[in-house]
Design a protein around this motif. Structure first.
Motif, PDB file in Angstrom:
ATOM      1  N   ASN A 132      -1.235 -14.537  40.706  1.00  0.00           N
ATOM      2  CA  ASN A 132      -0.771 -13.622  41.747  1.00  0.00           C
ATOM      3  C   ASN A 132       0.708 -13.297  41.535  1.00  0.00           C
ATOM      4  O   ASN A 132       1.127 -12.147  41.656  1.00  0.00           O
ATOM      5  N   LEU A 133       1.476 -14.336  41.199  1.00  0.00           N
ATOM      6  CA  LEU A 133       2.907 -14.103  40.970  1.00  0.00           C
ATOM      7  C   LEU A 133       3.141 -13.377  39.640  1.00  0.00           C
ATOM      8  O   LEU A 133       4.131 -12.660  39.487  1.00  0.00           O
ATOM      9  N   ARG A 134       2.220 -13.558  38.686  1.00  0.00           N
ATOM     10  CA  ARG A 134       2.367 -12.831  37.423  1.00  0.00           C
ATOM     11  C   ARG A 134       2.285 -11.326  37.653  1.00  0.00           C
ATOM     12  O   ARG A 134       2.976 -10.544  36.997  1.00  0.00           O
ATOM     13  N   ILE A 135       1.418 -10.932  38.614  1.00  0.00           N
ATOM     14  CA  ILE A 135       1.312  -9.509  38.938  1.00  0.00           C
ATOM     15  C   ILE A 135       2.652  -9.016  39.481  1.00  0.00           C
ATOM     16  O   ILE A 135       3.161  -7.970  39.073  1.00  0.00           O
ATOM     17  N   VAL A 136       3.223  -9.803  40.404  1.00  0.00           N
ATOM     18  CA  VAL A 136       4.525  -9.420  40.982  1.00  0.00           C
ATOM     19  C   VAL A 136       5.596  -9.360  39.880  1.00  0.00           C
ATOM     20  O   VAL A 136       6.404  -8.432  39.821  1.00  0.00           O
ATOM     21  N   ALA A 137       5.554 -10.364  38.984  1.00  0.00           N
ATOM     22  CA  ALA A 137       6.551 -10.414  37.904  1.00  0.00           C
ATOM     23  C   ALA A 137       6.435  -9.183  37.005  1.00  0.00           C
ATOM     24  O   ALA A 137       7.444  -8.620  36.569  1.00  0.00           O
ATOM     25  N   GLN A 138       5.208  -8.752  36.752  1.00  0.00           N
ATOM     26  CA  GLN A 138       5.004  -7.535  35.950  1.00  0.00           C
ATOM     27  C   GLN A 138       5.635  -6.323  36.636  1.00  0.00           C
ATOM     28  O   GLN A 138       6.339  -5.539  36.010  1.00  0.00           O
ATOM     29  N   ILE A 139       5.358  -6.202  37.931  1.00  0.00           N
ATOM     30  CA  ILE A 139       5.881  -5.039  38.673  1.00  0.00           C
ATOM     31  C   ILE A 139       7.402  -5.053  38.680  1.00  0.00           C
ATOM     32  O   ILE A 139       8.049  -4.036  38.456  1.00  0.00           O
ATOM     33  N   LYS A 140       7.964  -6.234  38.913  1.00  0.00           N
ATOM     34  CA  LYS A 140       9.422  -6.319  39.001  1.00  0.00           C
ATOM     35  C   LYS A 140      10.078  -6.419  37.633  1.00  0.00           C
ATOM     36  O   LYS A 140      11.298  -6.489  37.531  1.00  0.00           O
ATOM     37  N   GLU A 141       9.252  -6.495  36.598  1.00  0.00           N
ATOM     38  CA  GLU A 141       9.748  -6.646  35.235  1.00  0.00           C
ATOM     39  C   GLU A 141      10.650  -7.872  35.100  1.00  0.00           C
ATOM     40  O   GLU A 141      11.756  -7.811  34.563  1.00  0.00           O
ATOM     41  N   VAL A 142      10.113  -8.968  35.642  1.00  0.00           N
ATOM     42  CA  VAL A 142      10.823 -10.241  35.610  1.00  0.00           C
ATOM     43  C   VAL A 142      10.129 -11.126  34.585  1.00  0.00           C
ATOM     44  O   VAL A 142       8.914 -11.054  34.424  1.00  0.00           O
ATOM     45  N   CYS A 143      10.873 -11.946  33.933  1.00  0.00           N
ATOM     46  CA  CYS A 143      10.313 -12.859  32.952  1.00  0.00           C
ATOM     47  C   CYS A 143       9.336 -13.826  33.625  1.00  0.00           C
ATOM     48  O   CYS A 143       9.640 -14.414  34.661  1.00  0.00           O
ATOM     49  N   ALA A 144       8.161 -13.994  33.038  1.00  0.00           N
ATOM     50  CA  ALA A 144       7.117 -14.833  33.644  1.00  0.00           C
ATOM     51  C   ALA A 144       7.551 -16.299  33.747  1.00  0.00           C
ATOM     52  O   ALA A 144       6.975 -17.067  34.512  1.00  0.00           O
ATOM     53  N   ALA A 145       8.565 -16.672  32.986  1.00  0.00           N
ATOM     54  CA  ALA A 145       9.026 -18.064  33.019  1.00  0.00           C
ATOM     55  C   ALA A 145       9.625 -18.423  34.373  1.00  0.00           C
ATOM     56  O   ALA A 145       9.715 -19.602  34.731  1.00  0.00           O
ATOM     57  N   ASP A 146      10.021 -17.403  35.140  1.00  0.00           N
ATOM     58  CA  ASP A 146      10.652 -17.661  36.429  1.00  0.00           C
ATOM     59  C   ASP A 146       9.628 -18.105  37.481  1.00  0.00           C
ATOM     60  O   ASP A 146       9.999 -18.636  38.524  1.00  0.00           O
ATOM     61  N   ILE A 147       8.334 -17.895  37.186  1.00  0.00           N
ATOM     62  CA  ILE A 147       7.292 -18.183  38.171  1.00  0.00           C
ATOM     63  C   ILE A 147       7.268 -19.665  38.545  1.00  0.00           C
ATOM     64  O   ILE A 147       7.227 -20.013  39.725  1.00  0.00           O
ATOM     65  N   ASP A 148       7.347 -20.534  37.533  1.00  0.00           N
ATOM     66  CA  ASP A 148       7.315 -21.967  37.822  1.00  0.00           C
ATOM     67  C   ASP A 148       8.482 -22.392  38.707  1.00  0.00           C
ATOM     68  O   ASP A 148       8.334 -23.208  39.601  1.00  0.00           O
ATOM     69  N   ARG A 149       9.644 -21.783  38.446  1.00  0.00           N
ATOM     70  CA  ARG A 149      10.835 -22.130  39.234  1.00  0.00           C
ATOM     71  C   ARG A 149      10.590 -21.867  40.721  1.00  0.00           C
ATOM     72  O   ARG A 149      10.796 -22.750  41.561  1.00  0.00           O
ATOM     73  N   VAL A 150      10.113 -20.641  41.035  1.00  0.00           N
ATOM     74  CA  VAL A 150       9.953 -20.311  42.459  1.00  0.00           C
ATOM     75  C   VAL A 150       8.798 -21.089  43.086  1.00  0.00           C
ATOM     76  O   VAL A 150       8.822 -21.399  44.277  1.00  0.00           O
ATOM     77  N   LEU A 151       7.788 -21.429  42.284  1.00  0.00           N
ATOM     78  CA  LEU A 151       6.703 -22.247  42.830  1.00  0.00           C
ATOM     79  C   LEU A 151       7.212 -23.642  43.180  1.00  0.00           C
ATOM     80  O   LEU A 151       6.795 -24.246  44.167  1.00  0.00           O
ATOM     81  N   LYS A 152       8.149 -24.130  42.367  1.00  0.00           N
ATOM     82  CA  LYS A 152       8.712 -25.460  42.659  1.00  0.00           C
ATOM     83  C   LYS A 152       9.583 -25.412  43.907  1.00  0.00           C
ATOM     84  O   LYS A 152       9.512 -26.305  44.755  1.00  0.00           O
ATOM     85  N   ILE A 153      10.420 -24.373  44.014  1.00  0.00           N
ATOM     86  CA  ILE A 153      11.299 -24.270  45.189  1.00  0.00           C
ATOM     87  C   ILE A 153      10.471 -24.288  46.470  1.00  0.00           C
ATOM     88  O   ILE A 153      10.832 -24.924  47.452  1.00  0.00           O
TER      89      ILE A 153
END
Lengths: 275, 296
Positions: free
Chosen positions: B95-116
């Motif tokens: 689900n966050l990968r979809i958001v990351a694609q739209i925002k053109e954010v590196c997928a590596a950031d997903i784990d960070r925000v999931l941890k926060i």
């Protein structure tokens, strides 16, 4: 474009209902092809196996494939309806997609599904054609192959109609019901109020006519009943069982125009409405 | 100061209901801007308009000086409006990968925000298995994705447990500490009071008041006074024009004064009239009472 494709693929690959309906489409098409290949009518002078020989296999298979276009339209309706019911179109716009991107993504999905149909018909046609035909040249194999391209266009057109409906109604169930009813009886009833020459221009009619019923009799008799002046006494349309359609180039342009019109309408609705 | 957001005369009516009526707001870089209002005051409608999902009938808005949609500015904003919206059959990470694609954010950031947001352990579960509070956490994770310079949060603590509420507050304060601009809509006053630097109050779609939280709170001074001859003091103060209103509770007076009056002046005034105060207590008006007064 690449980005939209990635996003749609993430959604499609994890959506079980999508895979089920697509699998159903795949299985049903091959089942009908297989079952019809097992039917053997032994009337002297007629041979149903001709339907599976090049080049007739293309018109026969595209016609069978057209029976299941409803499933493809339902796929697009389901996928797009989800975006409304989960408010994910809304989220996409908040996150940064434009409303045009939303439509582009769904059109991409429709093109991918139509491409799948194209490949399915092409491969099964090649397999059956090669098995049933012995010693044919390239020209026989690919004669009439334009039928698959026309089938591609037809599948795409049905899906764009489905897309327009679901963008208008924002409800999967309602859109599927209306789509089915539009094909029969809503559009036929409306058509009946118009003179014969106009009827071929109605969307469902125009799209449906792209894959006409094959000339079963003349194909299975290998055109053995032609009169000296070239008239085919077994041609269903010449006998009057099938109503003659418009010339193909005209039909194709009508359908292309409808695809652009409906996609354009869907875009206008998406842009104007609140999400 | 750099202007992050400008809202100019925005208007959206639904029939006779004024959801948003001629609202003007400016938000500058680094502000933590609270939008307060009771239920149905137009907070969500306002935020929906400035994120492009509701079309206004009149007025304009601009982000970073760019008017209208699609100039890439949405990539610089992380927003949560109204409810978390994700695909139920897709897992959290995808689900966050979809958001990351739209925002053109590196997928590596997903784990960070999931941890926060404390969802890392659940990242392989589908969204539909989450509780309401966890869904809200995922929405916050989606806001944080890509470390945006502006965060727009509409009722971010909806459905969260006390621990979650405290965590969200910490997240907001951390982000504000990094110089991020935060726009926070809420009807929970304590939430706004604790984290916001500026506040705007909405009611029935109209802007009632806006300003610094301190200013809004300190507009009037309130004192609690206790004196043996309270009746006479009340009369004197009223006659001298030192009090806007006085509420008497036995020996105690609750005095609302214009903001120029200091506690020492009150004390002096009473002493000069031979009244010795036994208690003089400046009362900080809470945002709540201020708010209730405003929306009355």
């Amino acid at each position: 474009m690449r980005k939209l494709l990635n996003i749609e693929l993430i959604k499609l690959l994890r959506y079980t209902s999508f895979k089920v309906v697509l699998g159903l489409h795949f299985a049903l098409f091959l089942l009908v092809v297989f079952v019809s290949s097992q039917i053997n009518i032994t009337v002297p002078g007629f041979d149903t196996a001709n339907l599976f020989r090049f080049p007739h296999v293309w018109s026969y298979f595209t016609w069978i494939a057209s029976w299941f276009n409803l499933l493809l339209a339902i796929l697009v309706i389901m996928i797009t309806g989800n975006e409304f019911s989960y408010s994910t179109f809304r989220k996409h716009v908040i996150d940064g997609l434009s409303r045009g991107d939303l439509l582009k993504g769904k059109l991409l999905v429709a093109v991918m599904i139509a491409l799948y149909g194209f490949v399915l018909v092409f491969l099964s046609g090649m397999v059956y054609g090669s098995v049933y035909t012995s010693g044919t040249g390239i020209s026989t194999i690919f004669g009439g192959i334009e039928r698959i391209f026309i089938y591609f266009l037809q599948a795409l057109a049905y899906m764009v109609i489905g897309l327009l409906l679901v963008v208008m109604l924002r409800s999967t169930a309602l859109s599927i019901i209306l789509f089915v009813l539009l094909r029969f009886p809503i559009e036929p009833i409306i058509r009946s109020f118009f003179p014969q020459s106009f009827r071929a221009f109605f969307p469902m009619k125009a799209v449906g006519s792209l894959t006409p019923v094959p000339e079963f009799l003349s194909i299975s008799s290998e055109n053995g009943f032609e009169t000296p002046n070239g008239a085919d006494t077994l041609s269903l349309s010449e006998i009057g069982i099938l109503s003659p359609g418009l010339p193909f180039p005209l039909q194709i342009s009508i359908v292309l125009a409808y695809i652009m019109l409906f996609a354009g309408l869907a875009l206008v609705i998406l842009k104007k409405r609140d999400l | 100061m750099e202007k992050i957001l400008n809202i100019h005369e925005l208007k959206k009516h639904y029939g006779r209901i004024k959801a948003v009526h001629n609202i003007n707001i400016d938000v500058e870089r680094g502000q933590v801007f609270g939008i307060l209002g009771p239920n149905g005051s137009g907070k969500t409608t306002l935020l929906s308009i400035i994120m492009g999902i509701i079309r206004p009938q009149a007025g304009t808005y601009s982000w970073f000086g760019n008017r209208g949609e699609d100039s890439g500015w949405k990539k610089r904003i992380g927003s949560l409006i109204e409810t978390p919206n994700f695909y139920p059959f897709i897992n959290l990470k995808d689900n966050l990968r979809i958001v990351a694609q739209i925002k053109e954010v590196c997928a590596a950031d997903i784990d960070r925000v999931l941890k926060i947001t404390g969802l890392y352990e659940r990242r392989r579960y589908s969204y539909r298995t989450l509780s309401l509070g966890m869904k809200q956490r995922l929405a916050i994770a989606s806001v944080l994705l890509g470390d945006p310079e502006v965060m727009l949060l509409d009722e971010p603590t909806n459905g969260l447990d006390p621990e979650g509420i405290a965590e969200v507050r910490t997240i907001i304060q951390d982000e504000a500490g990094k110089g991020k601009t935060i726009i926070l809509a809420s009807h929970i006053l304590a939430e706004v009071e604790k984290v916001c630097t500026h506040v705007a109050v909405l009611k029935n779609g109209e802007l009632l008041s806006k300003g610094r939280v301190g200013e809004l709170l300190g507009a009037d001074r309130v004192f609690l006074i206790s004196a043996p001859d309270a009746g006479r003091l009340e009369e004197l103060l009223t006659r001298a024009g030192m009090a806007k209103s006085i509420e008497r509770k036995g020996e105690e007076l609750i005095i609302t004064c214009p903001d120029s009056i200091l506690a020492s002046e009150l004390n002096k005034f009473a002493f000069e009239h031979d009244i010795v105060l036994s208690k003089l207590l400046p009362v900080k008006k809470s945002l709540e009472s201020q708010f209730l007064e405003l929306v009355k």
